[in-house]
Design a protein around this motif. Structure first.
Motif, mmCIF file in Angstrom:
data_model
loop_
_atom_site.group_PDB
_atom_site.id
_atom_site.type_symbol
_atom_site.label_atom_id
_atom_site.label_comp_id
_atom_site.label_asym_id
_atom_site.label_seq_id
_atom_site.Cartn_x
_atom_site.Cartn_y
_atom_site.Cartn_z
ATOM 1 N N GLY A 97 0.851 -1.177 0.090
ATOM 2 C CA GLY A 97 -0.238 -0.111 0.165
ATOM 3 C C GLY A 97 0.466 1.199 -0.284
ATOM 4 O O GLY A 97 0.830 2.344 0.855
ATOM 5 N N GLN A 99 1.330 4.016 -1.656
ATOM 6 C CA GLN A 99 0.428 4.851 -2.499
ATOM 7 C C GLN A 99 0.598 6.090 -2.075
ATOM 8 O O GLN A 99 -0.375 6.962 -1.307
ATOM 9 C CB GLN A 99 -0.277 4.284 -3.387
ATOM 10 N N ASN A 100 -0.066 5.096 -0.363
ATOM 11 C CA ASN A 100 -0.706 5.640 0.795
ATOM 12 C C ASN A 100 0.721 6.821 1.665
ATOM 13 O O ASN A 100 0.233 8.245 2.995
ATOM 14 C CB ASN A 100 -0.810 4.995 1.211
ATOM 15 N N LYS A 310 -5.087 1.037 -10.997
ATOM 16 C CA LYS A 310 -3.969 2.380 -10.485
ATOM 17 C C LYS A 310 -3.301 3.309 -11.666
ATOM 18 O O LYS A 310 -2.644 2.657 -12.305
ATOM 19 C CB LYS A 310 -3.217 2.186 -8.812
#
Ligand code: ATP
Ligand code: MG
Length: 435
Positions: A97, A99-100, A310
């Motif tokens: 994760g 992208q966070n 994404k």
């Protein structure tokens, strides 16, 4: 003929102790630059699911078609020895994760990679790469920064000359039309190209520009150029990348036929070769040979999209460490060398030997490198080794000294000897070595 199992598998050389210093030097420089440019280290496993590479690199790429080491596990999974580092990084990004996290995310790696290629100088089946990846940023400044970083590393390793070959291969808006144009051009010359290229033309036409066959090179020389077919956005992006490179005075050449071997590239692609920029166009670039590329990279805005929905623009590069080391050696610059010990610890008799083991530890704790030959008993043979190692001092701990709590210090060049207190010798030597 030596037995086969007593040889390394073809194209997978041992890296002997005398070679390690070069690897260490490259790693040290990479680490230093990575840190400065804000990259964090990442290690991924040597094995990944085969599908990751098939999807990521592309079914019709040379790597997936003929270069992967793939096998079925006892559990029935298909795994592959990693042939490259970018698809695993894309997986890492999604799996964790990332992208966070604040973007862009900058990661670098180092390790061995495996490709079933025809082994030759500069081309192995197990080789080493370092690589940089920047995810989550599409600005041309990032493209330029990755090129700059890659170039500066080679420069810091004293490799000369160096030239950057650079091109833009557009995006999925402008590339399809160019592919058609290219196909038409090559189809009209189908008799002059190799069988592989005929296949490439059907499956992935851009790849014909990457062919290393002599006769295909001839056809390539007059081929249409993608730069004439870029969309407005790609054109502007590329122009800005070049402006940034100009700003930092990096020597580049526009290579209109540079495409790189992997499917996921978009827009900027580049390679760094050990050729003088002024020698281009004189044929000297070909003398360097097709095993000359030291670093290759580019933008891969479409890779993450292949795995998830994404949109994550990204840019990266990878350097071939064996090829870089070869150039370091050719450069004739002062090569890295490890500093050997300045002290040899010789011992004589049972008590002398026992106390030497303890003294050796005291030196280790003080971080003073000491050579020894505890397996030997004769003082003569130990002094011979000390001579060979060219140490500055030899410490001799004999039976008598061990009983007295003393030790003999011999200065090798002059042959001068003196007696020291055993419990003071580490401190005394520390002082002497500082002189
Ligand atoms: P080439 O065109 O020489 O086959 P590539 O395009 O396949 O290279 P990349 O996948 O971009 O290479 O890998 C980056 C770098 O890794 C190359 O520029 C090269 O220096 C090195 N490299 C690639 N394949 C090998 C190999 N089989 N042996 C040694 N180094 C390699
Ligand atoms: Mg290759």
């Amino acid at each position: 003929m030596a037995k086969k199992f007593l040889q390394t598998p073809q194209g997978m050389p041992d890296i002997l102790p005398k070679e390690q210093i070069f690897f260490e030097r490259v790693l040290a420089v990479v680490k230093d630059f990575a840190h400065f440019y804000g990259f964090k280290k990442i290690d991924t496993p040597i094995l990944e699911f085969t599908e990751l590479f098939e999807k990521g690199i592309g079914y019709s790429s040379d790597i997936v078609e003929k270069e992967m080491y793939t096998f079925e596990t006892r559990g029935g999974d298909s795994l592959t020895l990693r042939p490259e580092g970018t698809a695993p990084i894309a997986r890492v990004y999604l799996q964790h994760g990332m992208q966070n996290l604040p973007q862009p995310l900058k990661l670098y790696y180092w390790g061995s990679f495996f490709r079933h290629e025809r082994p030759q100088e500069g081309r192995y089946r197990q080789f080493h790469q370092f690589g940089f990846e920047v995810l989550g940023e599409q600005s041309p400044a990032i493209d330029a920064q990755v090129v700059q970083l890659s170039y500066r590393i080679l420069e810091a390793l004293k490799i000369k000359p160096l030239t950057i070959l650079i091109n833009s291969i557009g995006c999925n808006l402008c590339r399809p039309y160019f592919k058609k144009v290219l196909k038409n051009y090559y189809n009209a010359r189908a008799g002059q190209i190799c069988p592989d290229c005929k296949k490439r033309l059907k499956k992935n036409p851009l790849r014909v520009l990457d062919c290393k066959e002599e006769k295909c090179q001839q056809v390539k020389n007059q081929a249409p150029k993608i730069i004439d077919h870029l969309c407005e956005e790609c054109k502007n992006h590329f122009r800005e990348v070049l402006e940034f490179l100009d700003e930092v005075h990096l020597p580049y050449i526009l290579d209109h036929y540079l495409v790189r071997g992997l499917d996921y590239y978009t827009r900027t692609v580049f390679e760094i070769v050990p050729v003088d920029v002024s020698d281009f166009g004189k044929g000297k670039e070909f003398e360097a040979g097709s095993q000359a590329t030291l670093v290759g990279g580019g933008r891969y805005d479409d890779l993450i999209k292949l795995f998830s929905r994404k949109e994550v623009p990204a840019m990266g590069s990878a350097g071939g460490i064996e090829r870089i080391i070869k150039e370091m050696k050719l450069g004739g610059e002062r090569l890295p060398h490890s500093k050997g010990p300045a002290i040899f610890l010789a011992q004589l008799g049972d008590l002398g030997k026992r106390k030497s083991l303890k003294l050796f530890e005291d030196f280790q704790k003080a971080k003073i490198l000491v050579a020894e030959s505890f397996g030997r008993d004769s003082i003569k043979s130990q002094l011979k080794i000390a001579d060979k190692l060219r140490v500055k001092y030899t410490l001799i701990l004999g039976q008598k000294e061990a009983l007295d709590g003393t030790i003999i210090l011999r200065e090798m060049e002059s042959g001068r000897q003196e007696i020291m207190k055993l419990d003071k010798v580490v401190d005394m030597m520390k002082k002497r070595l500082k002189r």
